[in-house]
Write a protein that holds these residues in place. Structure first.
Motif, PDB file in Angstrom:
ATOM      1  N   ARG A  75       0.822  -1.209   0.000  1.00  0.00           N
ATOM      2  CA  ARG A  75       0.000   0.000   0.000  1.00  0.00           C
ATOM      3  C   ARG A  75       0.856   1.259   0.000  1.00  0.00           C
ATOM      4  O   ARG A  75       1.909   1.314   0.614  1.00  0.00           O
ATOM      5  CB  ARG A  75      -0.922   0.014   1.208  1.00  0.00           C
ATOM      6  N   LEU A  76       0.354   2.267  -0.711  1.00  0.00           N
ATOM      7  CA  LEU A  76       1.023   3.563  -0.770  1.00  0.00           C
ATOM      8  C   LEU A  76       0.240   4.569   0.058  1.00  0.00           C
ATOM      9  O   LEU A  76      -0.988   4.600   0.029  1.00  0.00           O
ATOM     10  CB  LEU A  76       1.097   4.052  -2.219  1.00  0.00           C
ATOM     11  N   TYR A  77       0.989   5.404   0.783  1.00  0.00           N
ATOM     12  CA  TYR A  77       0.379   6.448   1.609  1.00  0.00           C
ATOM     13  C   TYR A  77       1.096   7.760   1.354  1.00  0.00           C
ATOM     14  O   TYR A  77       2.293   7.793   1.085  1.00  0.00           O
ATOM     15  CB  TYR A  77       0.462   6.092   3.095  1.00  0.00           C
ATOM     16  N   PHE A  78       0.346   8.835   1.478  1.00  0.00           N
ATOM     17  CA  PHE A  78       0.882  10.160   1.221  1.00  0.00           C
ATOM     18  C   PHE A  78       0.535  11.071   2.388  1.00  0.00           C
ATOM     19  O   PHE A  78      -0.580  11.012   2.915  1.00  0.00           O
ATOM     20  CB  PHE A  78       0.264  10.747  -0.065  1.00  0.00           C
ATOM     21  N   TYR A  79       1.482  11.905   2.792  1.00  0.00           N
ATOM     22  CA  TYR A  79       1.211  12.929   3.792  1.00  0.00           C
ATOM     23  C   TYR A  79       0.755  14.186   3.063  1.00  0.00           C
ATOM     24  O   TYR A  79       1.396  14.621   2.106  1.00  0.00           O
ATOM     25  CB  TYR A  79       2.455  13.261   4.617  1.00  0.00           C
ATOM     26  N   ARG A  80      -0.334  14.769   3.532  1.00  0.00           N
ATOM     27  CA  ARG A  80      -0.849  15.992   2.925  1.00  0.00           C
ATOM     28  C   ARG A  80       0.230  17.079   2.912  1.00  0.00           C
ATOM     29  O   ARG A  80       0.408  17.775   1.916  1.00  0.00           O
ATOM     30  CB  ARG A  80      -2.089  16.487   3.664  1.00  0.00           C
ATOM     31  N   SER A  81       0.965  17.218   4.009  1.00  0.00           N
ATOM     32  CA  SER A  81       1.989  18.266   4.096  1.00  0.00           C
ATOM     33  C   SER A  81       3.100  18.040   3.065  1.00  0.00           C
ATOM     34  O   SER A  81       3.597  18.990   2.465  1.00  0.00           O
ATOM     35  CB  SER A  81       2.580  18.328   5.503  1.00  0.00           C
ATOM     36  N   GLU A  82       3.490  16.777   2.845  1.00  0.00           N
ATOM     37  CA  GLU A  82       4.525  16.487   1.851  1.00  0.00           C
ATOM     38  C   GLU A  82       4.031  16.778   0.440  1.00  0.00           C
ATOM     39  O   GLU A  82       4.791  17.299  -0.391  1.00  0.00           O
ATOM     40  CB  GLU A  82       4.982  15.033   1.956  1.00  0.00           C
ATOM     41  N   LEU A  83       2.782  16.457   0.168  1.00  0.00           N
ATOM     42  CA  LEU A  83       2.229  16.746  -1.156  1.00  0.00           C
ATOM     43  C   LEU A  83       2.115  18.252  -1.382  1.00  0.00           C
ATOM     44  O   LEU A  83       2.394  18.751  -2.474  1.00  0.00           O
ATOM     45  CB  LEU A  83       0.855  16.082  -1.330  1.00  0.00           C
ATOM     46  N   THR A  84       1.755  18.979  -0.336  1.00  0.00           N
ATOM     47  CA  THR A  84       1.672  20.435  -0.438  1.00  0.00           C
ATOM     48  C   THR A  84       3.044  21.017  -0.728  1.00  0.00           C
ATOM     49  O   THR A  84       3.190  21.886  -1.602  1.00  0.00           O
ATOM     50  CB  THR A  84       1.092  21.026   0.865  1.00  0.00           C
ATOM     51  N   GLU A  85       4.061  20.543  -0.027  1.00  0.00           N
ATOM     52  CA  GLU A  85       5.431  21.021  -0.277  1.00  0.00           C
ATOM     53  C   GLU A  85       5.890  20.639  -1.684  1.00  0.00           C
ATOM     54  O   GLU A  85       6.580  21.409  -2.348  1.00  0.00           O
ATOM     55  CB  GLU A  85       6.405  20.464   0.769  1.00  0.00           C
ATOM     56  N   TRP A  86       5.522  19.459  -2.142  1.00  0.00           N
ATOM     57  CA  TRP A  86       5.888  19.017  -3.485  1.00  0.00           C
ATOM     58  C   TRP A  86       5.265  19.954  -4.525  1.00  0.00           C
ATOM     59  O   TRP A  86       5.927  20.356  -5.488  1.00  0.00           O
ATOM     60  CB  TRP A  86       5.420  17.579  -3.698  1.00  0.00           C
ATOM     61  N   ILE A  87       4.016  20.321  -4.316  1.00  0.00           N
ATOM     62  CA  ILE A  87       3.348  21.245  -5.230  1.00  0.00           C
ATOM     63  C   ILE A  87       4.058  22.597  -5.210  1.00  0.00           C
ATOM     64  O   ILE A  87       4.336  23.195  -6.249  1.00  0.00           O
ATOM     65  CB  ILE A  87       1.862  21.406  -4.857  1.00  0.00           C
ATOM     66  N   LYS A  88       4.372  23.085  -4.000  1.00  0.00           N
ATOM     67  CA  LYS A  88       5.036  24.382  -3.869  1.00  0.00           C
ATOM     68  C   LYS A  88       6.414  24.383  -4.526  1.00  0.00           C
ATOM     69  O   LYS A  88       6.858  25.401  -5.052  1.00  0.00           O
ATOM     70  CB  LYS A  88       5.185  24.761  -2.394  1.00  0.00           C
ATOM     71  N   SER A  89       7.102  23.250  -4.495  1.00  0.00           N
ATOM     72  CA  SER A  89       8.453  23.191  -5.065  1.00  0.00           C
ATOM     73  C   SER A  89       8.444  23.352  -6.581  1.00  0.00           C
ATOM     74  O   SER A  89       9.473  23.664  -7.178  1.00  0.00           O
ATOM     75  CB  SER A  89       9.142  21.878  -4.688  1.00  0.00           C
ATOM     76  N   GLY A  90       7.295  23.164  -7.201  1.00  0.00           N
ATOM     77  CA  GLY A  90       7.203  23.307  -8.648  1.00  0.00           C
ATOM     78  C   GLY A  90       6.799  24.693  -9.098  1.00  0.00           C
ATOM     79  O   GLY A  90       6.520  24.918 -10.267  1.00  0.00           O
TER      80      GLY A  90
END
Length: 116
Positions: A75-90
């Protein structure tokens, strides 16, 4: 603009400043308590909805190591905060920001001496 403080007014001014700092600190602490969803753990389907991507696209990005992911078993899991930072990094810079960076580089970079 307020009048200049006298030496005799300093204790009262410092007390007021401390009270305001205490209020700001309390507000910041409340804000942290009110937003635990920032570290929400999401499965693939919920992450896809959050990112507004199709589930296969999310899997594809995971496979190419383009997106932060946590894996537990199959199973794959994602942290909302990590996804938000990933979006911001782009984030792409605006034309004004690029021009400002170029001017900074030209003014600071040209003063450096080249030693060969």
């Amino acid at each position: 603009m307020k009048d200049t403080l006298t030496f005799d007014q300093l204790p009262e001014a410092v007390t007021k400043m401390q009270e305001k700092l205490d209020i700001i600190e309390q507000l910041l602490l409340q804000r942290q308590v009110q937003s635990p969803e920032q570290d929400e753990i999401m499965p693939v389907a919920k992450a896809a909805i959050f990112l507004d991507l199709a589930v296969p696209t999310v899997y594809s990005k995971v496979c190419r190591k383009e997106i932060p992911v946590n894996k537990r078993g199959k199973r794959l899991y994602f942290y909302r905060s990590e996804l938000t930072e990933w979006i911001k990094s782009g984030r792409k810079k605006t034309a004004d920001e690029i021009q400002e960076d170029a001017l900074k580089h030209l003014t600071t970079g040209s003063k450096k001496s080249k030693a060969f």
